[in-house]
Design an enzyme around this catalytic site. Structure first.
Site, PDB file in Angstrom:
ATOM      1  N   ARG A   1      -6.304  11.536  -5.916  1.00  0.00           N
ATOM      2  CA  ARG A   1      -7.572  10.835  -5.739  1.00  0.00           C
ATOM      3  C   ARG A   1      -8.730  11.835  -5.822  1.00  0.00           C
ATOM      4  NH1 ARG A   1     -10.722   9.531  -1.449  1.00  0.00           N
ATOM      5  NH2 ARG A   1     -11.581   7.424  -1.230  1.00  0.00           N
TER       6      ARG A   1
ATOM      7  N   ASP B   1      -6.871  -2.615  -7.544  1.00  0.00           N
ATOM      8  CA  ASP B   1      -7.396  -3.261  -6.340  1.00  0.00           C
ATOM      9  C   ASP B   1      -7.770  -4.708  -6.660  1.00  0.00           C
ATOM     10  OD1 ASP B   1      -8.316  -2.339  -3.459  1.00  0.00           O
ATOM     11  OD2 ASP B   1      -9.738  -3.859  -4.159  1.00  0.00           O
TER      12      ASP B   1
ATOM     13  N   ARG C   1      -3.378   6.670   1.283  1.00  0.00           N
ATOM     14  CA  ARG C   1      -3.889   7.887   1.935  1.00  0.00           C
ATOM     15  C   ARG C   1      -2.958   8.522   2.949  1.00  0.00           C
ATOM     16  NH1 ARG C   1      -9.191   4.762   3.360  1.00  0.00           N
ATOM     17  NH2 ARG C   1      -7.551   3.202   3.326  1.00  0.00           N
TER      18      ARG C   1
ATOM     19  N   ARG D   1       0.821  -1.222   0.000  1.00  0.00           N
ATOM     20  CA  ARG D   1       0.000   0.000   0.000  1.00  0.00           C
ATOM     21  C   ARG D   1       0.850   1.265   0.000  1.00  0.00           C
ATOM     22  NH1 ARG D   1      -5.557  -0.657   1.835  1.00  0.00           N
ATOM     23  NH2 ARG D   1      -6.207  -2.551   0.801  1.00  0.00           N
TER      24      ARG D   1
ATOM     25  N   TYR E   1     -14.922 -11.690  -0.191  1.00  0.00           N
ATOM     26  CA  TYR E   1     -15.623 -10.425  -0.470  1.00  0.00           C
ATOM     27  C   TYR E   1     -16.836 -10.667  -1.380  1.00  0.00           C
ATOM     28  CZ  TYR E   1     -11.719  -7.968   1.680  1.00  0.00           C
ATOM     29  OH  TYR E   1     -10.793  -7.503   2.588  1.00  0.00           O
TER      30      TYR E   1
HETATM   31  O1  CP3 Z   1      -0.161  -1.629  -2.518  1.00  0.00           O
HETATM   32  C1  CP3 Z   1      -0.395  -0.705  -3.313  1.00  0.00           C
HETATM   33  O2  CP3 Z   1       0.021   0.462  -3.153  1.00  0.00           O
HETATM   34  C2  CP3 Z   1      -1.128  -1.046  -4.610  1.00  0.00           C
HETATM   35  C3  CP3 Z   1      -2.536  -0.883  -4.628  1.00  0.00           C
HETATM   36  C4  CP3 Z   1      -3.432  -1.795  -3.800  1.00  0.00           C
HETATM   37  C5  CP3 Z   1      -4.646  -1.340  -3.232  1.00  0.00           C
HETATM   38  N1  CP3 Z   1      -5.287  -2.409  -2.693  1.00  0.00           N
HETATM   39  C6  CP3 Z   1      -5.117   0.053  -3.246  1.00  0.00           C
HETATM   40  C7  CP3 Z   1      -6.187   0.459  -2.331  1.00  0.00           C
HETATM   41  C8  CP3 Z   1      -3.337  -3.165  -3.528  1.00  0.00           C
HETATM   42  C9  CP3 Z   1      -2.212  -4.136  -3.862  1.00  0.00           C
HETATM   43  C10 CP3 Z   1      -4.522  -3.534  -2.847  1.00  0.00           C
HETATM   44  C11 CP3 Z   1      -4.816  -4.916  -2.424  1.00  0.00           C
HETATM   45  C12 CP3 Z   1      -6.037  -5.193  -1.658  1.00  0.00           C
HETATM   46  N2  CP3 Z   1      -7.255  -4.605  -1.780  1.00  0.00           N
HETATM   47  C13 CP3 Z   1      -6.145  -6.230  -0.706  1.00  0.00           C
HETATM   48  C14 CP3 Z   1      -5.047  -7.226  -0.367  1.00  0.00           C
HETATM   49  C15 CP3 Z   1      -3.997  -6.663   0.507  1.00  0.00           C
HETATM   50  C16 CP3 Z   1      -4.435  -6.350   1.904  1.00  0.00           C
HETATM   51  O3  CP3 Z   1      -4.399  -5.151   2.249  1.00  0.00           O
HETATM   52  O4  CP3 Z   1      -4.790  -7.284   2.644  1.00  0.00           O
HETATM   53  C17 CP3 Z   1      -7.450  -6.212  -0.215  1.00  0.00           C
HETATM   54  C18 CP3 Z   1      -8.017  -7.144   0.841  1.00  0.00           C
HETATM   55  C19 CP3 Z   1      -8.154  -5.190  -0.902  1.00  0.00           C
HETATM   56  C20 CP3 Z   1      -9.592  -4.817  -0.768  1.00  0.00           C
HETATM   57  C21 CP3 Z   1      -9.768  -3.444  -0.303  1.00  0.00           C
HETATM   58  N3  CP3 Z   1      -9.473  -2.323  -1.048  1.00  0.00           N
HETATM   59  C22 CP3 Z   1     -10.273  -3.020   0.943  1.00  0.00           C
HETATM   60  C23 CP3 Z   1     -10.710  -3.952   2.060  1.00  0.00           C
HETATM   61  C24 CP3 Z   1     -10.275  -1.628   0.944  1.00  0.00           C
HETATM   62  C25 CP3 Z   1     -10.818  -0.735   2.014  1.00  0.00           C
HETATM   63  C26 CP3 Z   1      -9.908  -0.621   3.172  1.00  0.00           C
HETATM   64  C27 CP3 Z   1      -9.059   0.599   3.045  1.00  0.00           C
HETATM   65  O5  CP3 Z   1      -7.839   0.516   3.261  1.00  0.00           O
HETATM   66  O6  CP3 Z   1      -9.669   1.663   2.777  1.00  0.00           O
HETATM   67  C28 CP3 Z   1      -9.710  -1.211  -0.299  1.00  0.00           C
HETATM   68  C29 CP3 Z   1      -9.485   0.176  -0.731  1.00  0.00           C
HETATM   69  C30 CP3 Z   1      -8.129   0.543  -1.220  1.00  0.00           C
HETATM   70  N4  CP3 Z   1      -7.349  -0.211  -2.049  1.00  0.00           N
HETATM   71  C31 CP3 Z   1      -7.458   1.759  -0.959  1.00  0.00           C
HETATM   72  C32 CP3 Z   1      -6.247   1.734  -1.643  1.00  0.00           C
HETATM   73  C33 CP3 Z   1      -5.191   2.797  -1.733  1.00  0.00           C
HETATM   74  C34 CP3 Z   1      -8.021   2.910  -0.141  1.00  0.00           C
HETATM   75  C35 CP3 Z   1      -9.053   3.577  -0.992  1.00  0.00           C
HETATM   76  C36 CP3 Z   1      -9.091   5.044  -0.883  1.00  0.00           C
HETATM   77  O7  CP3 Z   1      -8.206   5.740  -1.415  1.00  0.00           O
HETATM   78  O8  CP3 Z   1     -10.072   5.516  -0.291  1.00  0.00           O
END
Ligand code: CP3
Length: 343
Positions: A36, A73, A27, A23, A150
């Site tokens: 964003r 994602d 944010r 990640r 999910y």
């Molecule tokens: O790592 C990186 O920088 C690359 C991008 C990336 C994102 N999600 C961006 C993201 C990657 C590799 C993921 C993987 C992901 N997404 C996983 C597996 C890794 C882990 O964290 O366990 C999972 C389970 C998801 C599903 C997901 N996406 C959830 C549960 C959420 C909400 C929780 C949160 O952190 O807000 C997301 C949103 C998400 N994916 C964000 C980002 C940067 C936040 C969204 C935002 O900007 O509001």
């Protein structure tokens, strides 16, 4: 082959481990929040190749990480398969649910996913042009079990109860869903490689909740199938497998999955993992993410402990899970300085 990440993945022990961060675009970075806002919302950002490439590059510019991970994602694949997907601000993802054969039948064919996912391949193409020559580009997807949790629950769940329930109440539908996700994932990752991804990471964030034989059947076997299919089509592209929460079951995962590298969460000690997992190949990890919030001497000490424990084998430094939005960007720099210069 000079890129440090590729050298570590090929089994080389480096004096300084290469480093990137789960990640790393997110944010906690003001520049991410600005882009964003420009995109409008998270999904619009994912599907805008120029802006998605921009946020992928931001942590590379700021910190000079050794790898960039495609900004996207794991839930875009379910959307491409026909599930409804939206994000509720402050809460997380929501999806239409799959709980029976009829809902499974409503999904589209794997062959159709590129209609939705082609902007992601475009992002990969832009990145492979624009990344610095020594930065490795990582593509990724969710592992079938994690994606299924999910799709079945319609949202993130603390214990993955809806997916466990479908698994015991309607195993044929559960297994057919996993198969469909597995096939879609192979196609999706293959296309990312065609577009320029140099390494693939498979995220099984909820693997730890699979018990006994279920861990082998629904975490290990799908990862092995995806890895084998990718290696048949794209020999030489390394795979990193992340089975979060695997605990002692991390031991043996290199050979069980065929992955070149096993990513470790912070639930295992580096001393144990060096002996039990790194003996079989490259490992990635595993600093607890909270250090990016709290910083200080604890961060430096833990970072050194991890580097020292893994110093005698191939290692890629990373967190044990994603960095959180409340992290302080200065602590990321402190972690990098500690890894590269001892702090
Ligand atoms: O790592 C990186 O920088 C690359 C991008 C990336 C994102 N999600 C961006 C993201 C990657 C590799 C993921 C993987 C992901 N997404 C996983 C597996 C890794 C882990 O964290 O366990 C999972 C389970 C998801 C599903 C997901 N996406 C959830 C549960 C959420 C909400 C929780 C949160 O952190 O807000 C997301 C949103 C998400 N994916 C964000 C980002 C940067 C936040 C969204 C935002 O900007 O509001």
């Amino acid at each position: 082959m000079t890129k440090t990440i590729l050298r570590a993945l090929a089994g080389e022990t480096l004096a300084t481990p290469p480093i990137w961060m789960m990640r790393q675009a997110g944010r906690y970075l003001p520049e991410y929040k600005a882009t964003r806002a420009q995109a409008g919302d998270f999904l619009s950002l994912c599907y805008n190749p120029e802006l998605a490439a921009e946020v992928t590059l931001q942590p590379i510019r700021r910190y000079g990480f050794d790898a960039a991970i495609l900004f996207a994602d794991i839930l875009l694949l379910p959307q491409a398969l026909g599930a409804d997907l939206w994000f509720v601000t402050g809460e997380g993802p929501r999806l239409s649910t799959i709980t029976c054969q009829a809902e499974l039948d409503n999904l589209g064919p794997v062959d159709d996913i590129d209609a939705t996912l082609s902007p992601i391949y475009e992002t990969v193409k832009i990145l492979s042009r624009e990344l610095p020559a020594d930065t490795t580009l990582i593509g990724f997807a969710g592992a079938p079990w994690t994606v299924a949790t999910y799709m079945i629950g319609g949202q993130g769940t603390p214990d993955q109860a809806p997916a466990h329930a479908l698994k015991s109440e309607n195993r044929p539908v559960f297994e057919a869903l996993l198969d469909k996700i597995t096939e879609g994932t192979i196609h999706y990752l293959s296309k990312q490689i065609d577009a320029g991804a140099e390494v693939i990471k498979i995220f099984d964030s909820w693997a730890g909740s699979l018990q006994g034989a279920d861990f082998e059947k629904y975490a290990v076997a799908p990862a092995a199938r995806i890895t084998a299919a990718l290696k048949a089509r794209h020999p030489g592209v390394p795979v990193i497998a992340f089975a979060r929460g695997a605990g002692e079951r991390y031991a043996g995962l290199h050979s069980a999955t065929g992955a070149d590298c096993i990513a470790l969460d912070d639930g295992v000690t580096p001393g144990w993992a060096a002996q039990a997992v790194q003996v079989d190949g490259c490992v990635q990890g595993n600093l607890a993410s909270h250090h990016m919030v709290t910083g200080g001497d604890d961060l430096v000490r833990e970072t050194r402990t991890i580097c020292d424990a893994f110093a005698n084998g191939p290692h890629i430094f990373n967190l044990g899970h994603g960095i959180t939005p409340d992290a302080n960007p200065d602590n990321v720099q402190l972690m990098i300085d500690t890894v590269r210069n001892g702090g």
